[in-house]
Design an enzyme around this catalytic site. Structure first.
Site, PDB file in Angstrom:
ATOM      1  N   GLU A 301       1.019  -1.137  -0.031  1.00 34.94           N
ATOM      2  CA  GLU A 301      -0.042  -0.147  -0.267  1.00 34.94           C
ATOM      3  C   GLU A 301       1.187   1.195   0.288  1.00 34.94           C
ATOM      4  O   GLU A 301       1.049   2.596   0.616  1.00 34.94           O
ATOM      5  CB  GLU A 301      -0.969   0.199   0.877  1.00 34.94           C
ATOM      6  N   CYS A 385     -10.590   2.234   6.585  1.00 34.14           N
ATOM      7  CA  CYS A 385     -10.195   3.548   6.407  1.00 34.14           C
ATOM      8  C   CYS A 385     -10.946   4.720   5.372  1.00 34.14           C
ATOM      9  O   CYS A 385     -11.099   6.250   5.903  1.00 34.14           O
ATOM     10  CB  CYS A 385      -9.122   3.626   6.244  1.00 34.14           C
TER      11      CYS A 385
END
Lengths: 615, 615
Positions: A301, A385
């Site tokens: 990520e 998130c």
């Protein structure tokens, strides 16, 4: 510019609660955010057990921990967003719901102040043994929510929970106590916020201590032992003041740099400044997409190697784009340079905004710059998130519009809005902005000081703008006063109530080319108009196929504003360079995947020019 | 585009006498032209004996030939310009003066129609022995003047002189008669004009014959034997249909191509089309300056090798820029493609216009793109082709604004103006253009047909324009109708009296870069805004020295319109990239050398960017 530049400007943020937005672009988005996004986020938090975890941990409900160890943070982020909504728009129903959740959170706090429902319920004996488990990350988001809710409502309950938690951290960690290098940064910037809300200096000092812990081998947890990732994944490979390059997980890195800028702003200590300048240049000049997206790789990520910016496999997490806003906003305040507000703008209209559907209830975690048609926004994620980051980012968008400088005000973002602020010498001044931004480059500013006074109004000249006109107090501004300094036009004048400033930014369609090092974009270009990056989407171009067409960079584009399309967008009409010269339509990148599924591309192949003369 | 493109559109020119110009840019220039330039040109022609030569040749005055063998042409060109002035603005004093000169010219014509005062007075026995001696070049200009004066006043005297001269040529030269390859082309395009004025087909056929004479070794004269120059200097190296590259003397080449296009237009014969396309691409893509200037070398007043475009030593004769207008106007009419009108525009606002001072009485022969401060406009030249070419070019500027297509009208150049023309189906339509071009990209067109009718209005989309909006009959135009074809927006509609079209061209400041093959411009850029190319001149930038500064291509520029400066110009304020970041000012290139002497540069060195991010 030398990377050694120690001048701290220390501008002050103007909270969004002081900015009334009446803007055709942002106003409808804020309404959808409050009426749709906030509700679906709360409801998903409820349905997935994220809220119940607090009740269970507090002994108010039978059950066990549900979900993943960082799930507390989503609830906090929704609360933070709700607080922002309440600040500009009181809503007793929403407020009662938030109060109910706050009671559950307070109940879940342990007697010593510890708060993390995963550990309380699942592994109380293992607290503080794995720095990757987001204990302080959760805590950081609690603190941000608490500060926001306190500022919105004046209610102290959650703030007190937050202070007890921070004091608990302070009692366990610090000089001559335990080491800690939190795997996912967030707590550091939150502690600076808590300091600002409470004036307790120990909070920013704890943040500084946590920053200083990094890069000294204190990291403990599975991540640190994973050869592929190692300490760089969570920015624990070098002491922060020695950072030279952006590395690892994108959101973590951005939160770290945000906190570093915050601590410099709070402390006045210049030790991190060189590192901030270095890593900013490295991030922005070599590792950022034209959309503002960062972190190309799904694997970590995060970041890989310089100029690795593939389009179809671009990860570009929504949270990372939002985190770029946080960091660049701080950099702008710290150094008073418009180039940071340029990045805030780039994210606002592109990389961050693409994360949410026009309907407000579907979200991208991943924001590629090309898709064959399989990538779509969804309702929610296991790791959610991004939706909850949007829920707190969008309602506070107004805070990026203005900043208080030492002798006046900086206008950083252009939107139809009004604010009142105190200028250097004690006057209050009302500023009213009238504009059709981002579709039109004309901005009118009305200046109403409560008495005639001398102060400075800075207007950001966006980095995409090559030509502009400006008039003030009824006359063209020229000469030195009309030339930008550090990305701003600086008008230091005696202002009389009712004075106006008119800034006209040329807003042509721009052909953007990539550095040759970016292999994915060789032989391609992208289109941008003002701050808005464009893409081509199949639904408008049924005759075209993914990468099966080319355009000329010199073919003119018809600019058409369509109030009826995609919530109101300016679209561009072009035509193929080769083949039959079929027409093609570009829409703003942020608005893609809101209609029928199909391919999308930002960087298009460059074809032959119909004619091209050179000199 | 394939170079084999045989479609002839055959648009018709709208004479400037049908175009009423009421334009803030052009109107004052036309007034200066008539009140100053015309008078100084006539007076210089008088003082230098150019007019007296006719009187002497006609036996009306004692004396001998004065000056150079091509001096007759200057008188003819001033007469042509005077005719254009009289066409829109009758003036008995001027007309009487022209009539007086015409009487002298008529007197100078020999009994067989021959007319060239140099040979009549100096070397009557040597007529037609040296093809470089401009006998037919002079004659061509006589014909152009005669046609213009006839159209302006209806008076036939000069036209009859011209016909007698052309008939004389026809009697001496042609199939089974003498060969002739005139060293300086001009006669060929003039003969087509004479055909249009008289409807006598033999004139365009003689033009065709003269074109066909070239490239077969018929050339005779010193030039042909000069090793450095040879036949290519006057385009006598290959048959015209085999031309592949632009060569030799720039003005001669342009007059040749103009005539080739004229002959295709008059005859419908497609034999020259491939050659025209080839040589156009070769001229424009490899041998033209950003100002539209052509012919870099003083040595041959012409071309050298591809991409040889030095700035300080650029020759760029004013006549060559004007001749580019002639040629490209014909190409536009022939092929109906806006790219040719783009070049007309480039010359109008840059390379041709720079030839004359704002005061109208000083002239450049040579138009460099950089100067250390020694190059200035002067009153007159021994070889004064350039002032007299300006004297006929400027008053006819209106002819480039519109063209009649087969089913309507093309709007080619944007200026505040009105015209009335017949459209395809027989209606008369009045078009009224309202614009602040070239300083602003908004153009409003009011369409008043004498009855509601269907016809096509084409609006040129300038090659420099990347983005535009268009509305017609009160609504945004979109989709295919809003997309250009061959450089035009094509509105094929039923038009009702009073309909309006609003075209909004984005007119940002553009950074222009050169092809890497152009060595002179490596590491440099130029600035253009709309059709206007900019330069930096010392008088506005006292702190800078020739090439002693650099600019960033990404630094924004303040755009300021200064009605009080240089006849009203939009100027650009930038600043140095390096050093102290000193401010610098750019003015339109055409307006340089109208104030204190000093350095001037179009292509400026590119310095470091303050910040530059790439994707």
């Amino acid at each position: 510019m030398s990377i050694v530049e120690h001048a701290i400007k220390g501008w002050q943020s103007i909270p969004f609660s002081k900015v009334a937005i009446d803007d055709a672009f942002w106003r409808p988005r804020l309404a959808v955010l409050k009426n749709v996004t906030m509700k679906v986020c709360l409801s998903h938090c409820e349905e997935t057990g994220r809220i119940a975890n607090f009740a269970v941990a507090g002994g108010l409900l039978e059950g066990k921990f549900e979900g993943i160890y960082y799930n507390d943070s989503d609830v906090y982020k929704v609360l933070e967003g709700a607080a922002y909504s309440l600040m500009t728009d009181r809503d007793p129903v929403l407020e009662a719901e938030i109060d109910r959740i706050i009671d559950l959170i307070a109940a879940a706090q342990e007697a010593d102040g510890y708060l993390c429902t995963y550990y309380t319920l699942e592994a109380p004996e293992s607290k503080w043994t794995d720095m990757e488990k987001h204990e302080m990350y959760n805590g950081g988001h609690l603190i941000e929510a608490a500060v926001a809710y306190y500022e919105a409502t004046g209610k102290r309950k959650l703030l007190e929970v937050a202070c007890r938690l921070a004091d608990h951290y302070d009692s366990v960690f610090g000089p001559d106590k335990r080491h800690w290098a939190e795997g996912h940064e967030e707590i550091e910037l939150a502690l600076v916020k808590l300091y600002r809300a409470t004036d307790e200096e120990r909070y920013w000092k704890l943040a500084l201590w946590l920053l200083e812990e990094r890069g000294h081998g204190h990291g403990v947890g599975k991540i640190w032992d994973t050869p592929d990732w190692g300490p760089a994944y969570c920015q624990d490979d070098v002491p922060v003041r020695d950072i030279k390059e952006v590395k690892g997980h994108a959101v973590r890195a951005m939160y770290l740099y945000t906190a570093m800028a915050d601590v410099v702003h709070a402390s006045g200590d210049t030790a991190y400044i060189d590192a901030l300048h270095r890593v900013w240049a490295h991030t922005v000049e070599r590792n950022m997409y034209v959309t503002g997206g960062i972190g190309p790789s799904v694997h970590n990520e995060g970041f890989t190697h310089d100029y690795d910016l593939p389009n179809e496999s671009a990860y570009c997490e929504t949270c990372a784009a939002i985190a770029m806003v946080f960091w660049n906003h701080r950099m702008n305040l710290l150094f008073g340079d418009g180039k940071y507000a340029d990045i805030v703008e780039r994210e606002m209209y592109n990389g961050a905004l693409s994360g949410i559907s026009l309907s407000g209830d579907k979200f991208f975690y991943v924001n590629p710059l090309a898709s064959k048609g399989e990538h779509h926004r969804v309702d929610w994620f296991g790791t959610s998130c991004c939706p909850t980051n949007l829920a707190r980012f969008l309602p506070s968008i107004g805070q990026y519009a203005y900043a208080a400088t030492d002798d006046g005000v900086a206008v950083n973002q252009y939107m139809n809005s009004e604010t009142v602020l105190e200028v250097g010498c004690g006057s209050n001044v009302k500023l009213k902005q009238t504009t059709a931004y981002p579709w039109d480059g004309r901005i009118e500013l009305t200046v109403v000081p409560d008495r005639t006074d001398k102060f400075t109004i800075k207007l950001r000249l966006p980095g995409w703008c090559r030509g502009y006109k400006i008039s003030a107090q009824g006359e063209q501004v020229s000469g030195l006063e009309g030339r930008p300094e550090n990305g701003y036009l600086v008008l230091n004048r005696h202002w009389v109530p009712g004075d106006s400033i008119v800034l006209e930014l040329d807003m042509p369609v721009e052909v953007v080319r990539s550095r040759p090092e970016v292999e994915a974009n060789l032989g391609r270009f992208a289109l941008q108009r003002g701050p808005v990056v464009y893409c081509i989407e199949q639904t408008d171009n049924p005759g075209l196929s993914f990468d099966g067409f080319a355009l000329s960079a010199h073919e003119p584009l018809l600019v058409e504003h369509r109030a009826d399309l995609l919530g109101g967008v300016t679209i561009l009409h072009g035509k193929e360079a080769d083949g039959d010269g079929r027409p093609c339509v570009f829409i703003p990148y942020y608005a893609w995947d809101n209609r029928e599924a199909g391919f999308m591309q930002v960087w298009v192949r460059e074809g032959e020019d119909r004619h091209l003369y050179k000199y």
